[in-house]
Enzyme design. Sequence first.
Site, short mmCIF file in Angstrom:
data_model
loop_
_atom_site.label_atom_id
_atom_site.label_comp_id
_atom_site.label_asym_id
_atom_site.label_seq_id
_atom_site.Cartn_x
_atom_site.Cartn_y
_atom_site.Cartn_z
N ASP A 43 0.83 -1.20 0.00
CA ASP A 43 0.00 0.00 0.00
C ASP A 43 0.87 1.26 0.00
OD1 ASP A 43 0.84 -0.11 2.61
OD2 ASP A 43 -1.15 -0.04 3.51
N SER A 44 2.20 1.07 -0.06
CA SER A 44 3.10 2.20 -0.33
C SER A 44 2.80 2.82 -1.69
CB SER A 44 4.57 1.75 -0.27
OG SER A 44 4.77 0.60 -1.07
N ASP A 82 -1.12 -6.18 -0.12
CA ASP A 82 -1.46 -5.54 1.16
C ASP A 82 -2.96 -5.38 1.33
OD1 ASP A 82 0.50 -4.89 3.03
OD2 ASP A 82 1.20 -3.15 1.88
N LYS A 112 -0.97 -9.38 3.06
CA LYS A 112 -0.22 -8.86 4.21
C LYS A 112 -1.12 -7.94 5.00
CE LYS A 112 3.31 -5.72 3.83
NZ LYS A 112 2.78 -4.56 4.60
N GLU A 114 -1.10 -5.42 8.80
CA GLU A 114 -0.27 -4.80 9.84
C GLU A 114 -0.84 -5.10 11.22
OE1 GLU A 114 0.35 -0.65 9.02
OE2 GLU A 114 1.17 -1.05 7.02
N GLU A 180 9.55 -3.62 10.31
CA GLU A 180 9.92 -2.33 9.69
C GLU A 180 10.54 -1.37 10.70
OE1 GLU A 180 6.98 -0.64 7.09
OE2 GLU A 180 8.08 1.25 6.90
O1 KIV Z 1 3.52 -1.02 1.57
C1 KIV Z 1 4.70 -1.43 1.49
O2 KIV Z 1 5.40 -1.25 0.49
C2 KIV Z 1 5.22 -2.17 2.64
C3 KIV Z 1 6.69 -2.44 2.67
C4 KIV Z 1 7.39 -1.19 2.93
C5 KIV Z 1 7.03 -3.53 3.61
O3 KIV Z 1 4.49 -2.50 3.51
#
Ligand code: KIV
Length: 271
Positions: A43-44, A82, A112, A114, A180
């Site tokens: 989600d970056s 994510d 993924k 959090e 992280e």
């Molecule tokens: O969203 C993302 O790119 C991430 C990585 C930085 C691990 O969660």
Amino acid sequence: MREMTPPGIKGRKGGEPIACITSYTALTTKIVDPLVDLILVGDSLAMTVYGMSSTVGVTVDMMIAHGTAVARVARHACVVVDLPFGSYEESPEQAFRTAARVMAVTGCDAVKLEGGAEMAETIRFLSARGVPVMAHIGLTPQSVNALGGYGVRGRGEEAATMLRDAEAVSEAGAFSVVIEKTAEPVAREITAAIAAPTIGIGASAACDGQILVIDDVVGLFTEFRPKFVRRYAEVAPAIEAAIRDYAADVRAHRFPGPEHVFSAEVPKKKA
Ligand code: KIV
């Protein structure tokens, strides 16, 4: 089925370090897929693709659009998507509904999410129902508003909490755990303590693998450089030079050239 699967990633615990990178588009994925073990549609993309100031505004539909593009072309690396903020925290059932939709529509291998001990029940629920989960502890950017910023995690009393978080998500069935921006001794202790491989981003070489955001690695995101990033290329100046030359050629009538135009002749059919 891709060559690298969630159980295959889990089996790399303590072995050759696991190389992971983010990717958000089909063209980039074709380049990185044969080279890494795991691709995260992170989600970056809030920052790297959409110009947002945090990941909080990302939607499930955005993740599905990019996850589909990546999973469509990836053949080798395990593809993880994510789950965005607000799409899984409420209950294990909400998380399952979101994860099942993301997996079914995109064709990714895992999701993924959090969070530490508070997400263990959800990770157990998903893992028991066919959804491989990558956990994410330490700095969890979706909680930036609650954390008050993007500072280093795991210092002082937080070290013990982070160890408990890591144990809880690993015991709940996470096939890997992203750590992280966390103090090295804590990442080292966690890596030694849990069964799931740890994937560090700013968490030292003690982890079982590493992940970075692709735009940082290739020098496309240039607003700032986090301490934990090593830049392997400078793509932004290369794009800038190419587009400057293109625009100058257009303005000076140097592009298109004769080799770029089509004649009026109808091509003869081959006998
Ligand atoms: O969203 C993302 O790119 C991430 C990585 C930085 C691990 O969660």
